[in-house]
Enzyme design. Structure first.
Site, mmCIF file in Angstrom:
data_model
loop_
_atom_site.group_PDB
_atom_site.id
_atom_site.type_symbol
_atom_site.label_atom_id
_atom_site.label_comp_id
_atom_site.label_asym_id
_atom_site.label_seq_id
_atom_site.Cartn_x
_atom_site.Cartn_y
_atom_site.Cartn_z
ATOM 1 N N GLY A 1 -62.829 -29.641 14.075
ATOM 2 C CA GLY A 1 -61.686 -30.473 14.439
ATOM 3 C C GLY A 1 -60.968 -31.155 13.283
ATOM 4 O O GLY A 1 -59.757 -31.344 13.324
ATOM 5 N N ASP B 1 -63.808 -41.200 19.594
ATOM 6 C CA ASP B 1 -63.752 -41.303 21.052
ATOM 7 C C ASP B 1 -64.863 -42.258 21.491
ATOM 8 O O ASP B 1 -64.690 -43.467 21.449
ATOM 9 C CB ASP B 1 -63.876 -39.895 21.633
ATOM 10 C CG ASP B 1 -63.686 -39.848 23.134
ATOM 11 O OD1 ASP B 1 -63.525 -40.908 23.754
ATOM 12 O OD2 ASP B 1 -63.701 -38.747 23.716
HETATM 13 P P1 XMP Z 1 -67.161 -39.064 19.995
HETATM 14 O O1 XMP Z 1 -67.176 -39.294 21.479
HETATM 15 O O2 XMP Z 1 -68.500 -38.718 19.450
HETATM 16 O O3 XMP Z 1 -66.253 -37.799 19.919
HETATM 17 O O4 XMP Z 1 -66.452 -40.170 19.260
HETATM 18 C C1 XMP Z 1 -65.850 -37.243 18.762
HETATM 19 C C2 XMP Z 1 -65.677 -35.774 18.971
HETATM 20 O O5 XMP Z 1 -65.304 -35.438 20.297
HETATM 21 C C3 XMP Z 1 -64.252 -34.513 20.300
HETATM 22 N N1 XMP Z 1 -63.118 -35.119 21.047
HETATM 23 C C4 XMP Z 1 -61.983 -34.505 21.365
HETATM 24 N N2 XMP Z 1 -61.559 -33.261 21.101
HETATM 25 N N3 XMP Z 1 -59.524 -33.720 22.189
HETATM 26 C C5 XMP Z 1 -60.336 -32.884 21.520
HETATM 27 O O6 XMP Z 1 -59.920 -31.759 21.244
HETATM 28 C C6 XMP Z 1 -59.878 -34.990 22.501
HETATM 29 O O7 XMP Z 1 -59.115 -35.727 23.130
HETATM 30 C C7 XMP Z 1 -61.187 -35.391 22.070
HETATM 31 N N4 XMP Z 1 -61.869 -36.553 22.180
HETATM 32 C C8 XMP Z 1 -63.042 -36.338 21.541
HETATM 33 C C9 XMP Z 1 -63.912 -34.235 18.879
HETATM 34 O O8 XMP Z 1 -64.533 -33.034 18.527
HETATM 35 C C10 XMP Z 1 -64.556 -35.336 18.082
HETATM 36 O O9 XMP Z 1 -65.032 -34.887 16.855
#
Ligand code: XMP
Length: 178
Positions: free
Chosen positions: A43, A102
């Site tokens: 990502g 996130d």
């Molecule tokens: P956390 O929840 O660990 O998430 O903070 C981080 C990872 O979750 C993925 N992520 C997303 N990927 N659209 C995406 O394509 C989104 O809205 C999204 N939200 C979280 C992403 O891989 C990130 O590294």
């Protein structure tokens, strides 16, 4: 591909302009000397490539494969390290880059591991931060844009492996999320 996008959230020119200022913040904050940048795949790839070319410092670049979403719309809650070898960071200043903050679990888990591996200091940077309560008490030192709590794609972010090559960040149409 464009037809699957409900609306553009952050357009290309705005992203590029923000990267200029983020790069300046990073250049100012990091002490002289070697810095290891850890890019979380896949990502953060597009974001990191554009950002790091704006930072006129000696950087070494490493990539880490971690999985938390497993291709869907919701975080699985578990962070898996997928590489056989972890980058050498002992005694180094580290800049950890991810696409989006996130729940915070990914940054928290990777930053913890980097410290366990002997990094002197870990700074974190994300292109996007969702405006929501985090599962982990984690903040990024550099945030490109704060966004609402909705699923986004483009500029490195994917849905089931698609849309990473869009030059902007957008919200996917519900009809495309199949
Ligand atoms: P956390 O929840 O660990 O998430 O903070 C981080 C990872 O979750 C993925 N992520 C997303 N990927 N659209 C995406 O394509 C989104 O809205 C999204 N939200 C979280 C992403 O891989 C990130 O590294």
């Amino acid at each position: 591909m464009k037809n699957d996008i409900e609306r553009v959230l952050v357009d290309e020119a705005v992203i590029q302009k923000r990267l200029d200022s983020m790069a300046k913040e990073i250049e100012k904050d990091f002490p002289e000397g070697p810095v290891v940048v850890i890019i979380l795949l896949k990502g953060a790839l597009v974001f990191a490539a554009d950002l790091l070319r704006r930072v006129p410092r000696q950087l070494s670049i490493e990539c880490l494969n971690v999985a938390s979403y497993h291709g869907g719309l919701e975080s699985s809650g578990q962070v898996d390290f997928l590489d056989r070898h972890f980058p050498v960071v002992k005694g180094m200043h580290v800049l950890l880059l991810d696409d989006i903050l996130d729940t915070g679990r990914t940054l928290a888990a990777v930053a913890k591991r980097l410290k366990e591996e002997g990094a002197i200091a870990v700074h974190t940077g994300v292109l996007l931060a969702k405006d929501k309560k985090r599962a982990e008490n984690v903040q990024a030192d550099y945030v490109g844009f704060e966004i609402g709590d909705e699923f986004v794609v483009g500029y490195g972010l994917d849905y089931k492996g698609r849309y990473r090559n869009l030059p902007y960040v957008g919200v996917l149409k519900l009809s495309a999320a199949t």
